[in-house]
Write a protein that holds these residues in place. Structure first.
Motif, PDB file in Angstrom:
ATOM      1  N   THR A 118     -27.182  -0.417 -42.998  1.00 19.69           N
ATOM      2  CA  THR A 118     -27.660   0.179 -44.606  1.00 19.69           C
ATOM      3  C   THR A 118     -26.706   1.211 -44.841  1.00 19.69           C
ATOM      4  O   THR A 118     -26.725   1.593 -46.031  1.00 19.69           O
ATOM      5  N   VAL A 119     -25.956   2.005 -43.995  1.00 18.12           N
ATOM      6  CA  VAL A 119     -25.229   2.897 -44.362  1.00 18.12           C
ATOM      7  C   VAL A 119     -23.975   2.102 -45.081  1.00 18.12           C
ATOM      8  O   VAL A 119     -23.295   0.924 -44.530  1.00 18.12           O
ATOM      9  N   PRO A 120     -23.162   2.704 -46.209  1.00 15.98           N
ATOM     10  CA  PRO A 120     -22.362   1.881 -46.740  1.00 15.98           C
ATOM     11  C   PRO A 120     -20.923   1.735 -45.768  1.00 15.98           C
ATOM     12  O   PRO A 120     -20.612   2.633 -44.723  1.00 15.98           O
ATOM     13  N   GLU A 121     -20.343   0.649 -45.905  1.00 17.94           N
ATOM     14  CA  GLU A 121     -19.208   0.066 -45.131  1.00 17.94           C
ATOM     15  C   GLU A 121     -18.065   1.228 -44.769  1.00 17.94           C
ATOM     16  O   GLU A 121     -17.397   1.314 -43.827  1.00 17.94           O
ATOM     17  N   ASP A 122     -17.754   1.762 -45.727  1.00 16.94           N
ATOM     18  CA  ASP A 122     -16.547   2.662 -45.850  1.00 16.94           C
ATOM     19  C   ASP A 122     -16.800   3.891 -45.427  1.00 16.94           C
ATOM     20  O   ASP A 122     -15.732   4.924 -45.199  1.00 16.94           O
ATOM     21  N   GLU A 123     -17.870   4.240 -44.902  1.00 16.11           N
ATOM     22  CA  GLU A 123     -18.268   5.690 -44.524  1.00 16.11           C
ATOM     23  C   GLU A 123     -17.941   6.002 -43.081  1.00 16.11           C
ATOM     24  O   GLU A 123     -18.130   5.185 -42.237  1.00 16.11           O
ATOM     25  N   VAL A 145     -20.072   5.398 -35.436  1.00 13.15           N
ATOM     26  CA  VAL A 145     -21.536   4.715 -34.799  1.00 13.15           C
ATOM     27  C   VAL A 145     -21.388   3.482 -34.416  1.00 13.15           C
ATOM     28  O   VAL A 145     -21.392   3.010 -33.101  1.00 13.15           O
ATOM     29  N   GLU A 146     -20.814   2.491 -35.150  1.00  7.86           N
ATOM     30  CA  GLU A 146     -20.483   1.055 -34.800  1.00  7.86           C
ATOM     31  C   GLU A 146     -19.534   1.042 -33.682  1.00  7.86           C
ATOM     32  O   GLU A 146     -19.586   0.357 -32.825  1.00  7.86           O
ATOM     33  N   SER A 147     -18.486   1.958 -33.694  1.00 12.18           N
ATOM     34  CA  SER A 147     -17.547   1.646 -32.637  1.00 12.18           C
ATOM     35  C   SER A 147     -17.955   1.869 -31.388  1.00 12.18           C
ATOM     36  O   SER A 147     -17.844   1.193 -30.449  1.00 12.18           O
ATOM     37  N   PHE A 148     -18.470   3.189 -31.142  1.00 11.80           N
ATOM     38  CA  PHE A 148     -18.874   3.639 -29.891  1.00 11.80           C
ATOM     39  C   PHE A 148     -20.192   2.764 -29.360  1.00 11.80           C
ATOM     40  O   PHE A 148     -20.350   2.565 -28.140  1.00 11.80           O
ATOM     41  N   THR A 149     -21.056   2.403 -30.626  1.00 17.28           N
ATOM     42  CA  THR A 149     -22.052   1.445 -29.959  1.00 17.28           C
ATOM     43  C   THR A 149     -21.893   0.176 -29.458  1.00 17.28           C
ATOM     44  O   THR A 149     -22.331  -0.196 -28.374  1.00 17.28           O
ATOM     45  N   ARG A 150     -20.843  -0.700 -30.407  1.00 19.95           N
ATOM     46  CA  ARG A 150     -20.416  -1.860 -29.699  1.00 19.95           C
ATOM     47  C   ARG A 150     -19.688  -1.617 -28.518  1.00 19.95           C
ATOM     48  O   ARG A 150     -20.073  -2.411 -27.407  1.00 19.95           O
ATOM     49  N   TRP A 181     -31.129  11.140 -46.256  1.00 19.59           N
ATOM     50  CA  TRP A 181     -30.311  12.322 -46.852  1.00 19.59           C
ATOM     51  C   TRP A 181     -29.361  11.870 -47.995  1.00 19.59           C
ATOM     52  O   TRP A 181     -28.874  12.450 -48.762  1.00 19.59           O
ATOM     53  N   ASP A 182     -28.802  10.527 -47.449  1.00 21.91           N
ATOM     54  CA  ASP A 182     -27.892   9.910 -48.399  1.00 21.91           C
ATOM     55  C   ASP A 182     -26.648  10.810 -48.739  1.00 21.91           C
ATOM     56  O   ASP A 182     -26.337  10.975 -49.956  1.00 21.91           O
ATOM     57  N   PRO A 183     -25.961  11.451 -47.737  1.00 20.31           N
ATOM     58  CA  PRO A 183     -24.711  12.443 -47.847  1.00 20.31           C
ATOM     59  C   PRO A 183     -23.792  11.633 -48.736  1.00 20.31           C
ATOM     60  O   PRO A 183     -22.708  12.385 -49.106  1.00 20.31           O
ATOM     61  N   TRP A 184     -23.506  10.320 -48.782  1.00 24.46           N
ATOM     62  CA  TRP A 184     -22.270   9.732 -49.041  1.00 24.46           C
ATOM     63  C   TRP A 184     -22.817   9.284 -50.593  1.00 24.46           C
ATOM     64  O   TRP A 184     -21.832   8.598 -51.332  1.00 24.46           O
TER      65      TRP A 184
END
Length: 170
Positions: free
Chosen positions: A46-51, A57-62, A106-109
């Motif tokens: 749900t977080v924008p792809e370019d953030e 998060v995706e990198s270390f979680t994968r 919070w939507d910081p982006w």
């Protein structure tokens, strides 16, 4: 085959304690981690792809999910990840899920492109006890090398340097 599927979990090493006060042993840490990491990868979509946050998060979680899928034993998972005990990893994964939900809230982006931030400059002197972290002077060799490079680049820019080039020999 039957004995392997039944006997392997029974013969696995059982952790008696984590050695950390308040952190209980999880009887099936691998399954819990796989579940948490899968949920994390689903939630982060749900977080924008370019953030940068999503990418990190995706990198270390994968990576952690792949290690958990490849290794059967909790000791091997701990050793390959090198980030503490599996119980600590479980806590981190739960905290990350909580943080993802807060970041979405919070939507910081979501800052508009035309938003202008007010910059407040304060000319008050810095107290003497506060370090200013100014770098020390560079060595004289640095400035000589820099001057040599600048003067060489103004006179001649070679297309390709060869080993017989007199500028390269010293």
């Amino acid at each position: 085959m039957f004995l392997r599927s039944i006997g392997r979990p029974l013969l696995a090493k059982v952790k008696q304690t984590t050695g950390i006060v308040g952190l209980d042993v999880v009887p099936n840490p691998r399954a819990v981690l796989i579940d948490l990491y899968t949920k994390t990868l689903k939630e982060i979509q749900t977080v924008p792809e370019d953030e940068g946050y999503r990418k990190a998060v995706e990198s270390f979680t994968r990576h952690r999910l792949n290690v958990c899928k490849e290794e059967e034993d909790w000791e091997a998972i701990e050793k390959r990840l090198g980030c503490g005990q599996v119980e600590e990893l479980i806590e981190e994964a739960q905290d990350e899920l909580t943080l993802i939900a807060k970041m979405i809230e919070w939507d910081p982006w979501g800052v508009p492109d035309d938003y202008e931030c007010e910059v407040i400059e304060n000319d008050a002197p810095i107290p003497k006890h506060v370090p200013q972290h100014r770098p020390g002077p560079l060595p004289e060799d640095f400035y000589r090398t820099l001057e040599g490079l600048i003067s060489d680049s103004k006179t001649k820019v070679p297309a390709a340097a060869s080993s017989t080039d007199p500028l390269l020999k010293e």
